[in-house]
Design an enzyme around this catalytic site. Structure first.
Site, PDB file in Angstrom:
ATOM      1  N   GLY A  53       8.873   5.123 -28.504  1.00 15.83           N
ATOM      2  CA  GLY A  53       9.191   6.531 -28.319  1.00 15.83           C
ATOM      3  C   GLY A  53      10.436   6.916 -29.087  1.00 15.83           C
ATOM      4  N   VAL A  56      16.619  11.457 -27.640  1.00 24.08           N
ATOM      5  CA  VAL A  56      17.452  12.495 -28.228  1.00 24.08           C
ATOM      6  C   VAL A  56      18.331  11.919 -29.332  1.00 24.08           C
ATOM      7  CG1 VAL A  56      19.315  14.128 -27.772  1.00 24.08           C
ATOM      8  CG2 VAL A  56      17.512  13.822 -26.089  1.00 24.08           C
ATOM      9  N   GLY A  58      18.209   8.440 -30.465  1.00 24.56           N
ATOM     10  CA  GLY A  58      17.748   7.227 -31.138  1.00 24.56           C
ATOM     11  C   GLY A  58      16.331   6.867 -30.764  1.00 24.56           C
ATOM     12  N   LYS A  59      15.746   5.937 -31.550  1.00 23.73           N
ATOM     13  CA  LYS A  59      14.368   5.523 -31.283  1.00 23.73           C
ATOM     14  C   LYS A  59      14.330   4.355 -30.323  1.00 23.73           C
ATOM     15  CE  LYS A  59      14.136   2.739 -35.549  1.00 23.73           C
ATOM     16  NZ  LYS A  59      13.414   2.573 -36.833  1.00 23.73           N
ATOM     17  N   LYS A  75      16.600   0.688 -26.938  1.00 22.73           N
ATOM     18  CA  LYS A  75      17.008   1.949 -27.569  1.00 22.73           C
ATOM     19  C   LYS A  75      18.237   1.706 -28.421  1.00 22.73           C
ATOM     20  CE  LYS A  75      17.876   6.843 -26.674  1.00 22.73           C
ATOM     21  NZ  LYS A  75      17.910   7.914 -25.663  1.00 22.73           N
ATOM     22  N   ASP A 168      17.837  17.483 -19.255  1.00 19.62           N
ATOM     23  CA  ASP A 168      16.727  17.369 -20.214  1.00 19.62           C
ATOM     24  C   ASP A 168      15.471  16.871 -19.512  1.00 19.62           C
ATOM     25  OD1 ASP A 168      15.793  17.787 -22.802  1.00 19.62           O
ATOM     26  OD2 ASP A 168      16.088  15.701 -23.389  1.00 19.62           O
TER      27      ASP A 168
END
Length: 317
Positions: A53, A56, A58-59, A75, A168
């Site tokens: 995934g 916000v 980083g991947k 992450k 969020d």
């Protein structure tokens, strides 16, 4: 290393799951912060190139604990005050009910830059709405919807007790632990989280897709003083008595399936709407009116200049 093992190794003196019921992670970081490990993350984990995934900041990649073989999620955040803040907030919340669990944090170098690597439990059940979409012809019921909202509210209520506002809460950040029917829904991604000392955090954080009509009206009040607090939300009968909510079939699964091609646009709109609700007053900069190049301000300047010239002409006469 899974969450329950982490709980035992954290020296809490508790058996696995003793901190709470379903949805509790059992992380030793509950209520506190720890220092990242300084040695290479690859000493403990085998990294994969599989992207799970995008957060916000980083991947998220798949990884495996070398000793136990446990699948986890990693992450990667390039080190910055904002990244440190995200790690601190998530670490403080980790161990709370319906919060994705942090297992480890490392401070390493990556491509010549200092970075933070967050190792989390792997949420193999995917996103909340994807799970509903996959139901197909099997009806999604009002009782299930109430239970989901209760779980989300439980996570929010815990964060508020820790003086953290997530800011969020959206479909991509609500994930299931597995594909199984009894999987637990958890909240993740603390990239926009903010610590607050306010007693009442009243920003609405719930998707109004499911909530009973009278509850929606109370959540969508524009005046914060008229809007439900998280405690009032959790005490609403539709939430705290969710097991007696009728098994009324809802059209949610069909709607999500039919609009599948447009769902990315819907999620983008939700993200945009959340962005307009977040105001970091400590980062707001007030522009100097003399140097500002605002279009409306320039128009007013020209108007004032014209009035001034006309006035001077009259005086000369």
């Amino acid at each position: 290393m899974d969450c329950e093992t982490a709980e035992e190794q954290g020296g809490l003196g508790l058996p696995p799951g003793a901190l709470g019921g379903p949805g509790w992670c059992g992380s030793p970081a509950l209520g506190g912060r720890r220092e990242p490990k300084k040695y290479a993350v690859t000493d403990d984990y085998q990294l994969s190139k599989q992207v799970l995934g995008l957060g916000v900041n980083g991947k998220v990649l798949e990884c495996f604990h070398r000793r136990t073989g446990q699948k986890c999620a990693l992450k990667l955040l390039y080190d910055s005050p904002k990244a440190r803040q995200e790690v601190d907030h998530h670490w403080q919340a980790s161990g709370g009910p319906h919060i994705v669990c942090i297992l480890d944090v490392y401070e390493n170098m990556h491509h010549g830059k200092r970075c933070l690597l967050i190792i989390m439990e792997c949420m193999e059940g995917g996103e909340l709405f994807s799970r509903i979409q996959e139901r197909g012809d099997q009806a999604f019921t009002e009782r299930e919807a109430a239970g989901i909202m209760r779980d989300i509210g439980t996570a929010i209520q815990f964060l508020h007790s820790q003086n953290i506002a997530h800011r969020d809460v959206k479909p991509e950040n609500l994930l299931y632990t597995s594909k199984e029917k009894d999987a637990v829904l958890k909240l993740t991604d603390f990239g926009f989280a903010k610590e607050t000392t306010q007693n009442a955090l009243q920003t609405p954080c719930y998707t109004p897709y499911y909530v009973a009509k009278q509850l929606i009206r109370l959540l969508l009040k524009t005046d914060p003083t008229e809007r439900l607090t998280i405690t009032q939300f959790m005490n609403h009968p539709w939430i705290n008595q969710s097991m007696v909510v009728p098994q009324t079939p809802l059209h949610t699964a069909r709607v999500l399936q039919e609009d599948k091609d447009h769902w990315d646009d819907v999620k983008e709109e939700m993200t945009s709407a959340l962005a307009t609700m977040r105001v970091d007053y400590d980062q707001v900069k007030i522009k100097d009116l003399k140097t500002s190049n605002n279009r409306l301000l320039n128009k007013r300047r020209k108007k004032q200049a014209g009035s001034s010239s006309a006035s001077q002409g009259c005086n000369n006469q």
